[in-house]
Design a protein around this motif. Sequence first.
Motif, PDB file in Angstrom:
ATOM      1  N   LEU A   1      87.253  75.455  23.069  1.00 26.63           N
ATOM      2  CA  LEU A   1      86.459  74.509  22.293  1.00 26.63           C
ATOM      3  C   LEU A   1      86.422  74.918  20.820  1.00 26.63           C
ATOM      4  CD1 LEU A   1      84.385  72.190  21.940  1.00 26.63           C
ATOM      5  CD2 LEU A   1      82.597  73.844  22.584  1.00 26.63           C
ATOM      6  N   LEU A   2      86.170  76.201  20.553  1.00 28.42           N
ATOM      7  CA  LEU A   2      86.138  76.669  19.171  1.00 28.42           C
ATOM      8  C   LEU A   2      87.482  76.450  18.476  1.00 28.42           C
ATOM      9  CD1 LEU A   2      84.112  79.997  19.543  1.00 28.42           C
ATOM     10  CD2 LEU A   2      83.366  77.921  18.374  1.00 28.42           C
ATOM     11  N   ALA A   3      88.566  76.755  19.186  1.00 31.14           N
ATOM     12  CA  ALA A   3      89.894  76.556  18.600  1.00 31.14           C
ATOM     13  C   ALA A   3      90.128  75.091  18.250  1.00 31.14           C
ATOM     14  CB  ALA A   3      90.962  77.064  19.561  1.00 31.14           C
ATOM     15  N   ASP A   4      89.701  74.184  19.119  1.00 28.08           N
ATOM     16  CA  ASP A   4      89.860  72.752  18.850  1.00 28.08           C
ATOM     17  C   ASP A   4      89.015  72.318  17.659  1.00 28.08           C
ATOM     18  OD1 ASP A   4      91.601  72.569  20.976  1.00 28.08           O
ATOM     19  OD2 ASP A   4      90.088  71.834  22.392  1.00 28.08           O
ATOM     20  N   LEU A   5      87.778  72.809  17.578  1.00 28.69           N
ATOM     21  CA  LEU A   5      86.896  72.431  16.480  1.00 28.69           C
ATOM     22  C   LEU A   5      87.421  72.953  15.141  1.00 28.69           C
ATOM     23  CD1 LEU A   5      83.425  73.083  18.155  1.00 28.69           C
ATOM     24  CD2 LEU A   5      84.396  70.863  17.573  1.00 28.69           C
ATOM     25  N   ILE A   6      87.904  74.182  15.136  1.00 23.01           N
ATOM     26  CA  ILE A   6      88.461  74.762  13.908  1.00 23.01           C
ATOM     27  C   ILE A   6      89.630  73.921  13.410  1.00 23.01           C
ATOM     28  CG2 ILE A   6      89.714  76.749  12.997  1.00 23.01           C
ATOM     29  CD1 ILE A   6      87.973  78.458  14.965  1.00 23.01           C
ATOM     30  N   ARG A   7      90.481  73.502  14.340  1.00 17.89           N
ATOM     31  CA  ARG A   7      91.637  72.687  13.970  1.00 17.89           C
ATOM     32  C   ARG A   7      91.235  71.279  13.536  1.00 17.89           C
ATOM     33  NH1 ARG A   7      93.815  72.165  18.707  1.00 17.89           N
ATOM     34  NH2 ARG A   7      92.857  70.115  18.997  1.00 17.89           N
ATOM     35  N   ASP A   8      90.380  70.640  14.314  1.00 19.24           N
ATOM     36  CA  ASP A   8      90.046  69.243  14.049  1.00 19.24           C
ATOM     37  C   ASP A   8      89.171  69.067  12.807  1.00 19.24           C
ATOM     38  OD1 ASP A   8      91.458  68.698  16.344  1.00 19.24           O
ATOM     39  OD2 ASP A   8      89.682  68.450  17.616  1.00 19.24           O
ATOM     40  N   LEU A   9      88.257  70.002  12.567  1.00 20.67           N
ATOM     41  CA  LEU A   9      87.329  69.881  11.444  1.00 20.67           C
ATOM     42  C   LEU A   9      87.787  70.638  10.202  1.00 20.67           C
ATOM     43  CD1 LEU A   9      83.945  70.306  13.384  1.00 20.67           C
ATOM     44  CD2 LEU A   9      85.114  68.186  12.751  1.00 20.67           C
ATOM     45  N   GLY A  10      88.887  71.387  10.321  1.00 24.68           N
ATOM     46  CA  GLY A  10      89.371  72.153   9.180  1.00 24.68           C
ATOM     47  C   GLY A  10      88.417  73.248   8.736  1.00 24.68           C
ATOM     48  N   LEU A  11      87.741  73.870   9.689  1.00 18.99           N
ATOM     49  CA  LEU A  11      86.741  74.882   9.370  1.00 18.99           C
ATOM     50  C   LEU A  11      87.382  76.175   8.876  1.00 18.99           C
ATOM     51  CD1 LEU A  11      84.349  74.572  12.447  1.00 18.99           C
ATOM     52  CD2 LEU A  11      83.900  73.751  10.125  1.00 18.99           C
ATOM     53  N   THR A  12      86.665  76.868   8.021  1.00 14.78           N
ATOM     54  CA  THR A  12      86.948  78.269   7.735  1.00 14.78           C
ATOM     55  C   THR A  12      86.046  79.074   8.664  1.00 14.78           C
ATOM     56  OG1 THR A  12      87.417  77.738   5.429  1.00 14.78           O
ATOM     57  CG2 THR A  12      86.993  80.054   5.966  1.00 14.78           C
ATOM     58  N   PHE A  13      86.630  79.961   9.460  1.00 19.49           N
ATOM     59  CA  PHE A  13      85.889  80.599  10.544  1.00 19.49           C
ATOM     60  C   PHE A  13      86.063  82.107  10.466  1.00 19.49           C
ATOM     61  CE2 PHE A  13      84.787  81.701  14.915  1.00 19.49           C
ATOM     62  CZ  PHE A  13      83.754  80.814  15.199  1.00 19.49           C
ATOM     63  N   VAL A  14      84.961  82.829  10.614  1.00 23.17           N
ATOM     64  CA  VAL A  14      84.986  84.287  10.723  1.00 23.17           C
ATOM     65  C   VAL A  14      84.522  84.636  12.128  1.00 23.17           C
ATOM     66  CG1 VAL A  14      84.075  86.476   9.873  1.00 23.17           C
ATOM     67  CG2 VAL A  14      84.550  84.620   8.265  1.00 23.17           C
ATOM     68  N   LEU A  15      85.408  85.225  12.904  1.00 21.64           N
ATOM     69  CA  LEU A  15      85.112  85.594  14.281  1.00 21.64           C
ATOM     70  C   LEU A  15      84.842  87.093  14.358  1.00 21.64           C
ATOM     71  CD1 LEU A  15      85.055  85.019  17.374  1.00 21.64           C
ATOM     72  CD2 LEU A  15      87.517  85.492  17.379  1.00 21.64           C
ATOM     73  N   ILE A  16      83.639  87.449  14.762  1.00 24.53           N
ATOM     74  CA  ILE A  16      83.289  88.850  14.985  1.00 24.53           C
ATOM     75  C   ILE A  16      83.406  89.098  16.478  1.00 24.53           C
ATOM     76  CG2 ILE A  16      81.437  90.558  14.825  1.00 24.53           C
ATOM     77  CD1 ILE A  16      80.365  88.900  12.435  1.00 24.53           C
ATOM     78  N   SER A  17      84.286  90.011  16.868  1.00 23.19           N
ATOM     79  CA  SER A  17      84.572  90.166  18.294  1.00 23.19           C
ATOM     80  C   SER A  17      85.142  91.548  18.589  1.00 23.19           C
ATOM     81  CB  SER A  17      85.577  89.091  18.735  1.00 23.19           C
ATOM     82  OG  SER A  17      85.879  89.211  20.112  1.00 23.19           O
ATOM     83  N   HIS A  18      84.981  91.954  19.849  1.00 20.03           N
ATOM     84  CA  HIS A  18      85.667  93.150  20.330  1.00 20.03           C
ATOM     85  C   HIS A  18      86.743  92.781  21.351  1.00 20.03           C
ATOM     86  CE1 HIS A  18      82.442  92.516  23.325  1.00 20.03           C
ATOM     87  NE2 HIS A  18      83.373  92.895  24.185  1.00 20.03           N
ATOM     88  N   ASP A  19      86.876  91.492  21.650  1.00 19.09           N
ATOM     89  CA  ASP A  19      87.848  91.017  22.639  1.00 19.09           C
ATOM     90  C   ASP A  19      89.147  90.653  21.922  1.00 19.09           C
ATOM     91  OD1 ASP A  19      89.370  89.600  24.517  1.00 19.09           O
ATOM     92  OD2 ASP A  19      87.590  88.858  25.550  1.00 19.09           O
ATOM     93  N   LEU A  20      90.131  91.541  21.991  1.00 20.76           N
ATOM     94  CA  LEU A  20      91.372  91.318  21.262  1.00 20.76           C
ATOM     95  C   LEU A  20      92.200  90.195  21.871  1.00 20.76           C
ATOM     96  CD1 LEU A  20      92.352  95.003  20.466  1.00 20.76           C
ATOM     97  CD2 LEU A  20      91.340  93.319  18.953  1.00 20.76           C
ATOM     98  N   GLY A  21      91.972  89.860  23.138  1.00 22.08           N
ATOM     99  CA  GLY A  21      92.652  88.716  23.726  1.00 22.08           C
ATOM    100  C   GLY A  21      92.207  87.418  23.072  1.00 22.08           C
ATOM    101  N   VAL A  22      90.902  87.277  22.855  1.00 21.98           N
ATOM    102  CA  VAL A  22      90.368  86.104  22.160  1.00 21.98           C
ATOM    103  C   VAL A  22      90.856  86.077  20.721  1.00 21.98           C
ATOM    104  CG1 VAL A  22      88.250  85.011  21.329  1.00 21.98           C
ATOM    105  CG2 VAL A  22      88.358  85.940  23.650  1.00 21.98           C
ATOM    106  N   VAL A  23      90.829  87.233  20.063  1.00 19.93           N
ATOM    107  CA  VAL A  23      91.264  87.327  18.668  1.00 19.93           C
ATOM    108  C   VAL A  23      92.709  86.878  18.521  1.00 19.93           C
ATOM    109  CG1 VAL A  23      91.808  88.972  16.841  1.00 19.93           C
ATOM    110  CG2 VAL A  23      89.597  89.085  18.014  1.00 19.93           C
ATOM    111  N   ARG A  24      93.561  87.337  19.415  1.00 21.31           N
ATOM    112  CA  ARG A  24      94.976  86.991  19.326  1.00 21.31           C
ATOM    113  C   ARG A  24      95.199  85.499  19.534  1.00 21.31           C
ATOM    114  NH1 ARG A  24      99.865  89.916  22.778  1.00 21.31           N
ATOM    115  NH2 ARG A  24     101.525  89.508  21.258  1.00 21.31           N
TER     116      ARG A  24
END
Length: 347
Positions: A196-219
């Motif tokens: 969902l986040l990936a779709d929203l970032i693409r569709d809305l043209g968001l600038t997004f900062v993801l704070i995470s320890h999950d490198l699978g999600v990051v990749r």
Amino acid sequence: MSEPLLELRNLRKYFPLRDALGRRRGAVRAVDGVSLSVARGTVLAIVGESGCGKSTLGRLALRLIEPDVGSVLFEGEDLRALSPAALRARRRDMQLIFQDPFASLDPRMTVGAAIAEPLRLHRIIPRSGEAARVAELLERVGLRPEAARRWPHEFSGGQRQRIAIARALASNPRLVIGDEPVSALDVSVQAQVVNLLADLIRDLGLTFVLISHDLGVVRHIADRVAVMYLGSLVEEAPAEALFAAPRHPYTRALLAAVPGRGLRAPPLEGDVPSPIAPPPGCRFHTRCPHAEAICREQVPALTGEAHRAACHLQDRLPPAPPLREAEPGGERLRRLQSFFQPAGSDA
């Protein structure tokens, strides 16, 4: 690279430690001289172990916490120089998705009231249009408009996080910071929310900062990755370059720790040093298998252009072992989603 939307310049934040009489007895060096920029319309991931300062850095970027030293520039404007009224107006353009969807929603407010709150605070639309806007936001995050009449405790964790995302999008922000937005969710629900986040970032043209320890999600969704250790930035690079050829031993160790798909690299030994009294020189030298005398004596500079690393030995380290063969992160997430969540149901 496109124009920076957000720039962090030499940010530092120390949290004082005091004894029972209120006397200062040291400080936790949560963020210690971090400089970063986030290009407009891109996704920057900030990764590192718990306690490395990544969540504090995200709050400094939004001025939810005041830095001790440094500047935060949004579209070239220094947020630290703004008056309270001007900063409040600016907050419409910058939003945060919190880690815990159970704590981030007021149990005394209906879902519709929670999502409509930023619309009223910033006077974005007339009261007569709030219900339609709330319904639109709920549908955008995969929930039915009737959810607006219900209370937060009536929803699952994944549904609550969708509501929190809808609330963050209500003011049409240009920058969204997600502080571990899926770590509190079940694995199957994580897959859905990340997609969902990936779709929203693409569709809305968001600038997004993801704070995470999950490198699978990051990749799966990041364009660039910044790696923090003990309050400092140790490596920053385009996501593909960092995963293919990490230059810092700590980044290699993080990738080696990914179950079933990490680098073939030796595991880290020892504990993370105290952020109250970090070691001299390179802060990672106490756990680094390649450390030399210079690492214990001199603080390494963050060098490079598109791919930066803070390591005295980065040009002399052996080549990084290849990533183990694994299915792409996006395919893994979609497979988990389809396996755990029946079609037509919402998490």
